[in-house]
Design a protein around this motif. Structure first.
Motif, PDB file in Angstrom:
ATOM      1  N   VAL A  26       0.855  -1.178   0.000  1.00  0.00           N
ATOM      2  CA  VAL A  26       0.000   0.000   0.000  1.00  0.00           C
ATOM      3  C   VAL A  26       0.894   1.232   0.000  1.00  0.00           C
ATOM      4  CG1 VAL A  26      -1.858   1.233   1.162  1.00  0.00           C
ATOM      5  CG2 VAL A  26      -1.786  -1.271   1.244  1.00  0.00           C
ATOM      6  N   ASP A  27       0.972   1.903  -1.139  1.00  0.00           N
ATOM      7  CA  ASP A  27       1.761   3.119  -1.245  1.00  0.00           C
ATOM      8  C   ASP A  27       0.945   4.301  -0.728  1.00  0.00           C
ATOM      9  OD1 ASP A  27       3.958   4.651  -1.850  1.00  0.00           O
ATOM     10  OD2 ASP A  27       3.517   4.804  -3.993  1.00  0.00           O
ATOM     11  N   GLU A  28       1.622   5.380  -0.324  1.00  0.00           N
ATOM     12  CA  GLU A  28       0.946   6.572   0.199  1.00  0.00           C
ATOM     13  C   GLU A  28       0.007   6.209   1.349  1.00  0.00           C
ATOM     14  OE1 GLU A  28       1.860   9.423  -0.755  1.00  0.00           O
ATOM     15  OE2 GLU A  28       2.739   9.136  -2.748  1.00  0.00           O
ATOM     16  N   ALA A  29       0.456   5.354   2.238  1.00  0.00           N
ATOM     17  CA  ALA A  29      -0.396   4.911   3.346  1.00  0.00           C
ATOM     18  C   ALA A  29      -0.708   6.041   4.319  1.00  0.00           C
ATOM     19  CB  ALA A  29       0.270   3.758   4.088  1.00  0.00           C
ATOM     20  N   ASP A  30       0.025   7.146   4.207  1.00  0.00           N
ATOM     21  CA  ASP A  30      -0.275   8.307   5.055  1.00  0.00           C
ATOM     22  C   ASP A  30      -1.698   8.823   4.832  1.00  0.00           C
ATOM     23  OD1 ASP A  30       2.443   8.344   3.587  1.00  0.00           O
ATOM     24  OD2 ASP A  30       2.955   9.230   5.527  1.00  0.00           O
ATOM     25  N   ARG A  31      -2.270   8.525   3.666  1.00  0.00           N
ATOM     26  CA  ARG A  31      -3.612   9.006   3.346  1.00  0.00           C
ATOM     27  C   ARG A  31      -4.710   8.275   4.114  1.00  0.00           C
ATOM     28  NH1 ARG A  31      -3.099   9.036  -3.301  1.00  0.00           N
ATOM     29  NH2 ARG A  31      -1.541  10.713  -3.468  1.00  0.00           N
ATOM     30  N   LEU A  32      -4.395   7.155   4.714  1.00  0.00           N
ATOM     31  CA  LEU A  32      -5.418   6.328   5.341  1.00  0.00           C
ATOM     32  C   LEU A  32      -5.649   6.748   6.788  1.00  0.00           C
ATOM     33  CD1 LEU A  32      -4.340   2.813   4.006  1.00  0.00           C
ATOM     34  CD2 LEU A  32      -6.045   4.380   3.052  1.00  0.00           C
ATOM     35  N   LYS A  33      -6.919   6.988   7.113  1.00  0.00           N
ATOM     36  CA  LYS A  33      -7.299   7.267   8.491  1.00  0.00           C
ATOM     37  C   LYS A  33      -7.534   5.949   9.233  1.00  0.00           C
ATOM     38  CE  LYS A  33      -7.217  11.619   7.450  1.00  0.00           C
ATOM     39  NZ  LYS A  33      -6.064  12.452   7.849  1.00  0.00           N
ATOM     40  N   THR A  34      -7.785   6.064  10.527  1.00  0.00           N
ATOM     41  CA  THR A  34      -7.911   4.868  11.353  1.00  0.00           C
ATOM     42  C   THR A  34      -8.967   3.882  10.846  1.00  0.00           C
ATOM     43  OG1 THR A  34      -7.134   6.096  13.291  1.00  0.00           O
ATOM     44  CG2 THR A  34      -8.323   4.033  13.691  1.00  0.00           C
ATOM     45  N   PRO A  35     -10.183   4.301  10.459  1.00  0.00           N
ATOM     46  CA  PRO A  35     -11.160   3.315   9.965  1.00  0.00           C
ATOM     47  C   PRO A  35     -10.677   2.575   8.724  1.00  0.00           C
ATOM     48  CG  PRO A  35     -12.252   5.373  10.529  1.00  0.00           C
ATOM     49  CD  PRO A  35     -10.791   5.649  10.578  1.00  0.00           C
ATOM     50  N   ALA A  36     -10.023   3.274   7.802  1.00  0.00           N
ATOM     51  CA  ALA A  36      -9.509   2.606   6.606  1.00  0.00           C
ATOM     52  C   ALA A  36      -8.379   1.649   6.951  1.00  0.00           C
ATOM     53  CB  ALA A  36      -9.034   3.645   5.585  1.00  0.00           C
ATOM     54  N   LEU A  37      -7.533   2.032   7.906  1.00  0.00           N
ATOM     55  CA  LEU A  37      -6.471   1.134   8.339  1.00  0.00           C
ATOM     56  C   LEU A  37      -7.040  -0.130   8.984  1.00  0.00           C
ATOM     57  CD1 LEU A  37      -4.000   3.745   9.861  1.00  0.00           C
ATOM     58  CD2 LEU A  37      -3.594   2.345   7.833  1.00  0.00           C
ATOM     59  N   GLU A  38      -8.118   0.038   9.731  1.00  0.00           N
ATOM     60  CA  GLU A  38      -8.758  -1.125  10.337  1.00  0.00           C
ATOM     61  C   GLU A  38      -9.370  -2.033   9.274  1.00  0.00           C
ATOM     62  OE1 GLU A  38      -8.914  -2.284  13.639  1.00  0.00           O
ATOM     63  OE2 GLU A  38      -7.209  -0.948  13.499  1.00  0.00           O
TER      64      GLU A  38
END
Length: 238
Positions: free
Chosen positions: A171-183
Motif C-alpha cells: 500500500v503506497d501513500e499509506a499516510d492518506r489512510l485514516k484509522t477506519p480505513a487502516l482497520e
C-alpha cells in the motif's frame, strides 16, 4: 507599364528577382513527423541501489511470513519505484486491467514470480472504497495466477474470494489512510492471510501509535526505514 519592371513569374523566388531556383528536395516537401509517428522515448534504466536491495529483502520476509510491515523514508529515496519494481507492476497492472475469466491469456512470467499487488489509495478514501478496490485487485491477481498455472481448471472452481495465490499487498501513500480505513485493511489481512506492507513518509511510524487503541499498528512487528542513497552506494542495475 515599363517592361523592365514586370513582375517576376510565380515561383521564381521570394524576392521577385526572376533568378531560377533549384528544385525542392525531399526535406522541403515531406511533412514533419507527427507526435504519433515519433518513436517513444526509451525509459531510463532502473538503478539497483543499496536501499532497493534492503526493500527487496524486507518484502521477501513479509511475503514469506505474511505479516504487516511498515516502510518509510523521505521523498525521492525510491520507495514507490522499489515497490513497483518488486511487483513487476509495469507488466502486471495492464494485464489485470484486461483480464477476463471467460477470455484470458497466459499471465506474464514476472506476475507469476512476484505475486504482489501495488495499491495507492485515493486522497479522499473510505473503508468501503478501500475494501472494494483492494478486493478487486486481489481477486484479479489470484485468478490470473491460478488460471495460468491450472488452465484446465473450470472457472467455478477457482479460489474465491481473494484466493491465496496473491501473496503480498503493498500500500503506497499509506499516510492518506485514516484509522477506519487502516482497520479495514487489517481486516482484509486477517481474512485472507495476505502479507501487507504500508509505505509512507517519516513520521508514519510514530503518529498512528499515538491513536488509541491503535490496534493495527500493534500487528506490525517489522519497521524498515529507507534513507537517501548517495552515488557511491549505487550498485549495478539489471
Amino acid at each position: 507599364m515599363d517592361p523592365d519592371r514586370q513582375a517576376a513569374p510565380p515561383g521564381d523566388g521570394d524576392h521577385g528577382s526572376g533568378t531560377p531556383q533549384p528544385p525542392p528536395t525531399a526535406a522541403d516537401t515531406d511533412p514533419a513527423p507527427s507526435p504519433e509517428q515519433e518513436s517513444p522515448a526509451t525509459p531510463p534504466a532502473f538503478v539497483v541501489t543499496k536501499e532497493h536491495r534492503r526493500f527487496t529483502e524486507f518484502a521477501d520476509a513479509v511475503r514469506r511470513s505474511r505479516y504487516i510491515g511498515l516502510c518509510f523514508g523521505p521523498p525521492g529515496v525510491g520507495k514507490t519505484l522499489s515497490a513497483r519494481r518488486y511487483a513487476a507492476w509495469e507488466a502486471t497492472a495492464p494485464y489485470l486491467d484486461k483480464f477476463r475469466l471467460v477470455d484470458y491469456g497466459e499471465a506474464p512470467s514476472q506476475c507469476l514470480q512476484a505475486r504482489t499487488i501495488v495499491y495507492t489509495p485515493k486522497v479522499h478514501n473510505t473503508p468501503r472504497l478501500l475494501d472494494k478496490e483492494v478486493t478487486f485487485l486481489h481477486n484479479r491477481l489470484s485468478w490470473t495466477i491460478e488460471s495460468t498455472l491450472h488452465p484446465d481448471r473450470d472457472v467455478t472452481d477457482l479460489d474465491y474470494p481473494c484466493g491465496h495465490y496473491a501473496e503480498l499487498l503493498i500500500v503506497d501513500e499509506a499516510d492518506r489512510l485514516k484509522t477506519p480505513a487502516l482497520e479495514q485493511l487489517r481486516d482484509h489481512h486477517d481474512r485472507t492471510g495476505i502479507g501487507v506492507i504500508l509505505i509512507g513518509m517519516p513520521g508514519i511510524e510514530k503518529t498512528p501509535r499515538a491513536l488509541p487503541p491503535a490496534p493495527l499498528y500493534n500487528h506490525i512487528p517489522d519497521l524498515r526505514e529507507l534513507r537517501a542513497t548517495g552515488q557511491p552506494e549505487q550498485l549495478t542495475g539489471s
